[in-house]
Scaffold this active site. Structure first.
Site, short mmCIF file in Angstrom:
data_model
loop_
_atom_site.label_atom_id
_atom_site.label_comp_id
_atom_site.label_asym_id
_atom_site.label_seq_id
_atom_site.Cartn_x
_atom_site.Cartn_y
_atom_site.Cartn_z
N LYS A 178 0.85 -1.03 15.10
CA LYS A 178 -0.40 -1.76 15.76
C LYS A 178 -0.90 -2.84 14.92
O LYS A 178 -1.98 -3.52 15.31
CB LYS A 178 -1.49 -0.50 15.54
CG LYS A 178 -1.92 0.01 14.17
CD LYS A 178 -3.09 0.91 14.19
CE LYS A 178 -3.64 1.30 13.03
NZ LYS A 178 -4.59 2.58 12.97
N ASP A 179 -0.53 -3.18 13.90
CA ASP A 179 -0.83 -4.46 12.91
C ASP A 179 -0.14 -5.61 13.43
O ASP A 179 -0.49 -6.66 13.16
CB ASP A 179 -0.47 -4.14 11.50
CG ASP A 179 -1.40 -3.13 10.87
OD1 ASP A 179 -2.67 -2.67 11.55
OD2 ASP A 179 -1.00 -2.67 9.78
N ARG B 40 -10.65 3.75 1.34
CA ARG B 40 -11.55 4.52 2.18
C ARG B 40 -12.13 5.63 1.92
O ARG B 40 -13.15 6.06 1.95
CB ARG B 40 -10.93 4.33 3.72
CG ARG B 40 -10.55 3.12 4.30
CD ARG B 40 -10.14 3.10 5.72
NE ARG B 40 -9.29 2.03 6.05
CZ ARG B 40 -9.18 1.55 7.24
NH1 ARG B 40 -9.47 2.43 8.02
NH2 ARG B 40 -8.52 0.14 7.44
N SER C 100 0.81 -1.33 0.07
CA SER C 100 -0.05 -0.07 -0.09
C SER C 100 0.80 1.20 0.10
O SER C 100 2.09 1.29 0.24
CB SER C 100 -0.99 -0.05 1.20
OG SER C 100 -0.06 0.15 2.39
N ARG D 257 -13.31 -1.50 5.18
CA ARG D 257 -11.84 -2.12 4.78
C ARG D 257 -11.21 -1.31 3.83
O ARG D 257 -11.72 -0.66 2.74
CB ARG D 257 -11.96 -3.63 4.54
CG ARG D 257 -12.34 -4.32 6.00
CD ARG D 257 -11.53 -4.50 6.75
NE ARG D 257 -10.10 -4.60 6.38
CZ ARG D 257 -9.60 -5.65 6.01
NH1 ARG D 257 -10.27 -6.87 5.94
NH2 ARG D 257 -8.17 -5.56 5.37
N GLY D 258 -9.96 -1.69 3.68
CA GLY D 258 -9.04 -1.11 2.74
C GLY D 258 -7.95 -0.15 3.01
O GLY D 258 -8.17 0.38 4.31
N ASN D 259 -7.22 0.25 2.19
CA ASN D 259 -6.00 1.35 2.66
C ASN D 259 -6.70 2.52 2.53
O ASN D 259 -7.98 2.69 2.27
CB ASN D 259 -4.90 1.09 1.65
CG ASN D 259 -5.25 1.34 0.29
OD1 ASN D 259 -6.21 2.15 -0.12
ND2 ASN D 259 -4.61 0.49 -0.85
N SER E 280 -12.13 -1.16 12.26
CA SER E 280 -11.70 -1.25 13.68
C SER E 280 -12.41 -1.46 14.78
O SER E 280 -13.34 -0.75 15.07
CB SER E 280 -10.65 -0.23 14.16
OG SER E 280 -10.38 -0.10 15.44
N CYS F 225 -7.71 -8.45 17.13
CA CYS F 225 -8.56 -8.00 16.52
C CYS F 225 -10.25 -8.47 16.89
O CYS F 225 -11.28 -7.65 16.68
CB CYS F 225 -8.78 -8.26 14.84
SG CYS F 225 -7.42 -7.69 13.96
N GLN G 287 -6.60 5.04 0.66
CA GLN G 287 -7.15 5.62 -0.67
C GLN G 287 -8.62 4.97 -0.97
O GLN G 287 -9.40 5.58 -1.50
CB GLN G 287 -6.25 5.24 -1.97
CG GLN G 287 -5.10 6.25 -1.96
CD GLN G 287 -4.02 5.98 -0.79
OE1 GLN G 287 -3.93 4.64 -0.43
NE2 GLN G 287 -3.22 6.75 -0.46
N ARG H 185 -12.26 -1.42 18.01
CA ARG H 185 -11.76 -0.01 19.04
C ARG H 185 -12.54 0.96 18.48
O ARG H 185 -13.14 1.58 19.27
CB ARG H 185 -10.30 0.23 19.06
CG ARG H 185 -9.84 1.13 20.10
CD ARG H 185 -8.56 1.54 19.74
NE ARG H 185 -8.08 1.77 18.51
CZ ARG H 185 -8.19 3.17 18.02
NH1 ARG H 185 -8.32 4.05 18.71
NH2 ARG H 185 -7.92 3.23 16.85
N ARG H 186 -12.45 1.47 17.27
CA ARG H 186 -12.85 2.63 16.72
C ARG H 186 -14.43 2.62 16.92
O ARG H 186 -15.12 3.44 17.27
CB ARG H 186 -12.47 2.99 15.45
CG ARG H 186 -11.15 3.52 15.36
CD ARG H 186 -10.47 3.66 14.03
NE ARG H 186 -9.19 4.21 14.11
CZ ARG H 186 -8.04 3.81 12.99
NH1 ARG H 186 -8.64 3.41 11.85
NH2 ARG H 186 -6.89 4.24 13.14
#
Length: 308
Positions: free
Chosen positions: A84-85, A156, A12, A150-152, A130, A243, A154, A132-133
């Site tokens: 965080k991943d 989103r 990405s 989901r996604g990177n 997420s 997760c 760009q 958490r979010r």
């Protein structure tokens, strides 16, 4: 010049930006030309899965599996990750030895019709993948419709333009590394919207016992970030963090002292527990583990029913 080090990364734009930052620091530390440090982009399973939450697909390891296989096969010498991943337990023979100076750990709201989460109309769609979010959003605005995003970065942002949602949440650090901080409508305070453990920090994974690589990495390791992450990751590990669990944690280090705040919250955002701890930075992992044990005792076993 012959390649000295092969740097593995996800493919990405953000991951590539992080790999370029690691390369730039290595070039400066060892007075090497760019050609000596090859960046090897690798598409991971987590990048390919876009239609369901990671918690259902297999967890954080989906972003690291292919990179770690490349480390084992010696196709790469190091792997650059978003901290965080990273799962709290790494495969045998691998370690997170190096952390770069941490960026801002806060989350940012990107809105198409409102400047903040508070300003969104009742029932508006807010996209996030997420847990958490999602939980923190529901704590602030239980009336919103939280949809899977989901996604990177760009991807989103494209979904926002397509009207899939009226807003989303992204890490401010990622936006800064992409030169896109200007698109943030609002930056959430740490007390209201605490970050994921490791958020904003770039980590480097390598083979244990590879002394040549270890020697190259040593000058670019940021000690204070490493101590903060040791605390946050220990907190996460003590809670079986994955997760599937909405967990936040953030540590800071100054003058040899570490301060930590952690939070656990139910997925619906209706119940949460917070904890604070401090101590010598050299005891970072001990502080994190104890904070995890204390907050688990505070919450009681019923809090975690159905999580694990």
């Amino acid at each position: 010049m012959q390649t000295v080090l092969k740097i593995g990364t996800r493919a990405s734009q953000l991951a590539m930006a992080q790999a370029h930052e690691a390369r730039a620091r290595l070039m400066k530390a060892h007075d090497l030309p760019e050609s000596a440090l090859e960046i090897v982009p690798i598409t991971t399973t987590g990048d390919r899965i876009q239609n369901r939450p990671l918690s259902e697909a297999g967890g954080k390891g989906l972003f690291t599996k292919e990179l770690e296989e490349a480390l084992y096969d010696q196709r790469i010498d190091i792997a650059v990750h978003s901290s965080k991943d990273m799962p709290t337990v790494l495969p045998k023979g691998l370690e997170l030895s190096t952390f770069l100076p941490r960026e801002d750990a806060r989350d940012a709201f990107i809105g198409k019709t409102a400047k903040s989460i508070v300003d969104l109309p009742k029932g508006a769609k807010l996209g996030s993948s997420s847990l958490r979010r999602q939980a923190l959003i529901r704590r602030i605005r239980p009336d919103l419709d939280v949809v899977l995003f989901r996604g990177n970065v760009q991807t989103r942002l494209r979904k926002l333009d397509e009207g899939v949602a009226e807003g989303t949440i992204l890490a401010l650090a990622g936006l800064r590394r992409l030169g896109m901080e200007h698109i943030a409508s609002d930056v959430m305070g740490l007390d209201v919207f605490p970050p994921a453990p490791g958020q904003g920090a770039i980590s480097i994974e390598n083979r244990i016992g590879d002394d040549v690589v270890a020697q190259m990495l040593r000058p670019i390791h940021h000690v204070e970030t490493g101590q903060a992450l040791a605390c946050e990751r220990a907190f996460l590990a003590s809670l079986d963090g994955s997760c599937r669990t909405p967990i936040a944690g953030y540590a800071t280090v100054a003058d040899g002292r570490l301060n930590f705040k952690g939070l656990i919250i139910t997925p619906d955002g209706t119940l949460w527990h917070e904890i604070a701890a401090e101590g010598e930075a050299g005891n970072a992992a001990v502080i994190g583990r104890q904070a995890g044990a204390d907050i688990r005792a505070m919450a009681g076993p019923q809090f975690f029913e159905g999580w694990f």
